[in-house]
Design a protein around this motif. Structure first.
Motif, PDB file in Angstrom:
ATOM      1  N   ASP A  51       0.844  -1.192   0.000  1.00 11.61           N
ATOM      2  CA  ASP A  51       0.000   0.000   0.000  1.00 11.61           C
ATOM      3  C   ASP A  51       0.879   1.241   0.000  1.00 11.61           C
ATOM      4  N   ASN A  52       0.257   2.411   0.054  1.00  6.56           N
ATOM      5  CA  ASN A  52       1.057   3.638  -0.072  1.00  6.56           C
ATOM      6  C   ASN A  52       1.807   4.008   1.205  1.00  6.56           C
ATOM      7  N   ASP A  53       1.730   3.139   2.214  1.00  2.00           N
ATOM      8  CA  ASP A  53       2.586   3.283   3.393  1.00  2.00           C
ATOM      9  C   ASP A  53       3.700   2.238   3.412  1.00  2.00           C
ATOM     10  N   GLY A  54       3.763   1.439   2.368  1.00  2.00           N
ATOM     11  CA  GLY A  54       4.795   0.411   2.284  1.00  2.00           C
ATOM     12  C   GLY A  54       4.452  -0.880   2.996  1.00  2.00           C
ATOM     13  N   GLN A  72      12.213 -10.791   4.229  1.00  6.90           N
ATOM     14  CA  GLN A  72      11.279 -10.373   3.183  1.00  6.90           C
ATOM     15  C   GLN A  72      10.717  -8.985   3.477  1.00  6.90           C
ATOM     16  N   MET A  73      10.265  -8.779   4.700  1.00  6.72           N
ATOM     17  CA  MET A  73       9.657  -7.510   5.061  1.00  6.72           C
ATOM     18  C   MET A  73      10.668  -6.364   4.994  1.00  6.72           C
ATOM     19  N   ALA A  74      11.894  -6.642   5.412  1.00  8.40           N
ATOM     20  CA  ALA A  74      12.941  -5.620   5.339  1.00  8.40           C
ATOM     21  C   ALA A  74      13.248  -5.265   3.890  1.00  8.40           C
ATOM     22  N   PHE A  75      13.294  -6.278   3.030  1.00  7.28           N
ATOM     23  CA  PHE A  75      13.533  -6.050   1.609  1.00  7.28           C
ATOM     24  C   PHE A  75      12.413  -5.198   1.012  1.00  7.28           C
ATOM     25  N   GLU A  76      11.167  -5.554   1.305  1.00  6.49           N
ATOM     26  CA  GLU A  76      10.037  -4.804   0.766  1.00  6.49           C
ATOM     27  C   GLU A  76      10.059  -3.353   1.226  1.00  6.49           C
ATOM     28  N   LYS A  77      10.393  -3.135   2.488  1.00  5.84           N
ATOM     29  CA  LYS A  77      10.450  -1.772   3.005  1.00  5.84           C
ATOM     30  C   LYS A  77      11.547  -0.969   2.317  1.00  5.84           C
ATOM     31  N   SER A  88      10.443   6.654 -12.167  1.00  8.50           N
ATOM     32  CA  SER A  88      10.986   5.556 -12.965  1.00  8.50           C
ATOM     33  C   SER A  88      10.136   4.312 -12.799  1.00  8.50           C
ATOM     34  N   GLU A  89      10.340   3.324 -13.682  1.00 11.40           N
ATOM     35  CA  GLU A  89       9.633   2.048 -13.595  1.00 11.40           C
ATOM     36  C   GLU A  89      10.578   0.888 -13.329  1.00 11.40           C
ATOM     37  N   ILE A  90      11.873   1.177 -13.261  1.00  8.43           N
ATOM     38  CA  ILE A  90      12.875   0.134 -13.063  1.00  8.43           C
ATOM     39  C   ILE A  90      13.851   0.588 -11.990  1.00  8.43           C
ATOM     40  N   ALA A  91      14.202  -0.330 -11.097  1.00  4.32           N
ATOM     41  CA  ALA A  91      15.195  -0.043 -10.064  1.00  4.32           C
ATOM     42  C   ALA A  91      16.142  -1.229  -9.949  1.00  4.32           C
ATOM     43  N   PHE A  92      17.378  -0.948  -9.559  1.00  4.58           N
ATOM     44  CA  PHE A  92      18.373  -1.980  -9.320  1.00  4.58           C
ATOM     45  C   PHE A  92      18.767  -1.891  -7.852  1.00  4.58           C
ATOM     46  N   PHE A  93      18.526  -2.976  -7.144  1.00  4.90           N
ATOM     47  CA  PHE A  93      18.698  -2.929  -5.686  1.00  4.90           C
ATOM     48  C   PHE A  93      19.140  -4.295  -5.191  1.00  4.90           C
ATOM     49  N   GLY A  94      20.242  -4.313  -4.439  1.00  2.00           N
ATOM     50  CA  GLY A  94      20.704  -5.556  -3.831  1.00  2.00           C
ATOM     51  C   GLY A  94      21.020  -6.655  -4.831  1.00  2.00           C
ATOM     52  N   GLY A  95      21.531  -6.288  -5.995  1.00  3.47           N
ATOM     53  CA  GLY A  95      21.852  -7.286  -7.009  1.00  3.47           C
ATOM     54  C   GLY A  95      20.631  -7.829  -7.735  1.00  3.47           C
ATOM     55  N   MET A  96      19.519  -7.113  -7.675  1.00  2.00           N
ATOM     56  CA  MET A  96      18.293  -7.547  -8.336  1.00  2.00           C
ATOM     57  C   MET A  96      17.734  -6.444  -9.218  1.00  2.00           C
ATOM     58  N   THR A  97      16.980  -6.854 -10.221  1.00  2.00           N
ATOM     59  CA  THR A  97      16.258  -5.923 -11.082  1.00  2.00           C
ATOM     60  C   THR A  97      14.806  -5.913 -10.643  1.00  2.00           C
ATOM     61  N   ILE A  98      14.268  -4.733 -10.418  1.00  2.00           N
ATOM     62  CA  ILE A  98      12.909  -4.589  -9.917  1.00  2.00           C
ATOM     63  C   ILE A  98      12.139  -3.664 -10.849  1.00  2.00           C
ATOM     64  N   VAL A  99      11.020  -4.142 -11.351  1.00  2.00           N
ATOM     65  CA  VAL A  99      10.133  -3.281 -12.126  1.00  2.00           C
ATOM     66  C   VAL A  99       8.882  -3.054 -11.296  1.00  2.00           C
ATOM     67  N   TYR A 100       8.298  -1.875 -11.420  1.00  2.00           N
ATOM     68  CA  TYR A 100       7.195  -1.539 -10.531  1.00  2.00           C
ATOM     69  C   TYR A 100       6.259  -0.533 -11.180  1.00  2.00           C
ATOM     70  N   LYS A 101       5.061  -0.477 -10.628  1.00  2.00           N
ATOM     71  CA  LYS A 101       4.032   0.426 -11.130  1.00  2.00           C
ATOM     72  C   LYS A 101       3.140   0.831  -9.966  1.00  2.00           C
ATOM     73  N   SER A 102       2.750   2.096  -9.920  1.00  2.00           N
ATOM     74  CA  SER A 102       1.838   2.559  -8.881  1.00  2.00           C
ATOM     75  C   SER A 102       0.447   2.745  -9.465  1.00  2.00           C
ATOM     76  N   SER A 103      -0.566   2.557  -8.613  1.00  2.00           N
ATOM     77  CA  SER A 103      -1.956   2.751  -9.019  1.00  2.00           C
ATOM     78  C   SER A 103      -2.747   3.236  -7.813  1.00  2.00           C
ATOM     79  N   ILE A 104      -3.064   4.499  -7.797  1.00  2.00           N
ATOM     80  CA  ILE A 104      -3.817   5.143  -6.720  1.00  2.00           C
ATOM     81  C   ILE A 104      -3.069   4.958  -5.398  1.00  2.00           C
ATOM     82  N   ASP A 105      -3.444   3.968  -4.577  1.00  2.00           N
ATOM     83  CA  ASP A 105      -2.764   3.765  -3.294  1.00  2.00           C
ATOM     84  C   ASP A 105      -2.085   2.400  -3.228  1.00  2.00           C
ATOM     85  N   LEU A 106      -1.707   1.864  -4.390  1.00  2.00           N
ATOM     86  CA  LEU A 106      -1.007   0.581  -4.460  1.00  2.00           C
ATOM     87  C   LEU A 106       0.307   0.719  -5.219  1.00  2.00           C
ATOM     88  N   PHE A 107       1.276  -0.137  -4.858  1.00  2.00           N
ATOM     89  CA  PHE A 107       2.523  -0.271  -5.603  1.00  2.00           C
ATOM     90  C   PHE A 107       2.701  -1.748  -5.943  1.00  2.00           C
TER      91      PHE A 107
END
Length: 208
Positions: A51-54, A72-77, A88-107
Motif C-alpha cells: 500500500d502507499n505506506d509500504g 522479506q519484510m525488510a527487503f520490501e520496506k 521511474s519504472e525500473i530499479a536496481f537494488f541488492g543485485g536484483m532488477t525490480i520493475v514496478y508500477k503505482s496505481s492510486i494507493d497501491l505499488f
C-alpha cells in the motif's frame, strides 16, 4: 500456454505469512565470468503489492533469496523507500532488477535477478496490472484489492508458478481465472458472498 507440469520447481510461499521454499536459479558454470549465467526458466524471484505506506498486501517469493519473513519484510520496506517517490519504472537494488508500477494507493512489484531481461519482467508486471484491472473492475486500489484477495492470488498464480513465467497475456489469464472459478462451482455472485462472509467473520473475531 499450458502449465509446465513436467518441470521440477519449488513450491512457492504465499501471502503475508508464508516463507519461500525451493532453490534459486542454477549458478554460473565453473570458469565463467560472474556476470554470465546459464539460461533458466526460473525468471521471477518475487511478486508483491504494497500500500502507499509500504505495508504488504500480497506477496509471493519463489526462491530462498530471502528465507525468513523478517528478511522479506525488510527487503520490501527498502524497495518501497527507494521507489515510492520516483517516476521511474525500473530499479536496481541488492543485485536484483525490480520493475514496478503505482496505481492510486497501491505499488505493484516484480523482482528478478540482475541479469534478467527487463522487458520480460515488465511484461509480467503489465500482465499483472491489466489482469487485476479486470478482476477489480478497473478499480486497482487497496480497498478493492482487499475485497478480492482470492481473485488477486489466482491472477498471480496464473502468471507465475514457482518463478516460471506461465503467461503474459492478460486475456489468457482472465479466461483461466474465470475457468477456475467456474470449475469450482462458484459463480461470481457466490464468490462475492463467500468473501463478504469471511470478512464479517474476521471483523467480529477482532471485536471480541
Amino acid at each position: 500456454m499450458q502449465r509446465p507440469e513436467a518441470w521440477p520447481r519449488p513450491h512457492p510461499g504465499e501471502g503475508a505469512a508464508a516463507a519461500p521454499t525451493g532453490g534459486p536459479a542454477p549458478p554460473a558454470r565453473a570458469g565463467e565470468p560472474a556476470g554470465l549465467r546459464e539460461p533458466s526458466l526460473y525468471t521471477i524471484k518475487a511478486v508483491f503489492i504494497l500500500d502507499n505506506d509500504g505495508h504488504r498486501l500480497l506477496a509471493k517469493y519463489y526462491d530462498d533469496t530471502f528465507p525468513s519473513m523478517k528478511e522479506q519484510m525488510a527487503f520490501e520496506k527498502n524497495v518501497f523507500n527507494k521507489t515510492s517517490r520516483t517516476d521511474s519504472e525500473i530499479a536496481f537494488f541488492g543485485g536484483m532488477t525490480i520493475v514496478y508500477k503505482s496505481s492510486i494507493d497501491l505499488f505493484l512489484y516484480v523482482v528478478g535477478s540482475s541479469y534478467e531481461n527487463e522487458l520480460m519482467l515488465m511484461s509480467v508486471l503489465t500482465c499483472l496490472f491489466e489482469s487485476l484491472n479486470h478482476v477489480l473492475r478497473k478499480n486497482v486500489e487497496k480497498r478493492w484489492l482487499l475485497e478480492n484477495m482470492d481473485g488477486a492470488f489466482l491472477v498471480v498464480d496464473e502468471i507465475v508458478d514457482g518463478g516460471v513465467i506461465l503467461e503474459s497475456d492478460p486475456q489468457q489469464v482472465i479466461q483461466k481465472v474465470n475457468f477456475r472459478a467456474d470449475d469450482s462451482g462458484l459463480t461470481e455472485h457466490s464468490v462475492a458472498q463467500v468473501l463478504q462472509s469471511a470478512k464479517e467473520q474476521i471483523k467480529w473475531s477482532l471485536l471480541k
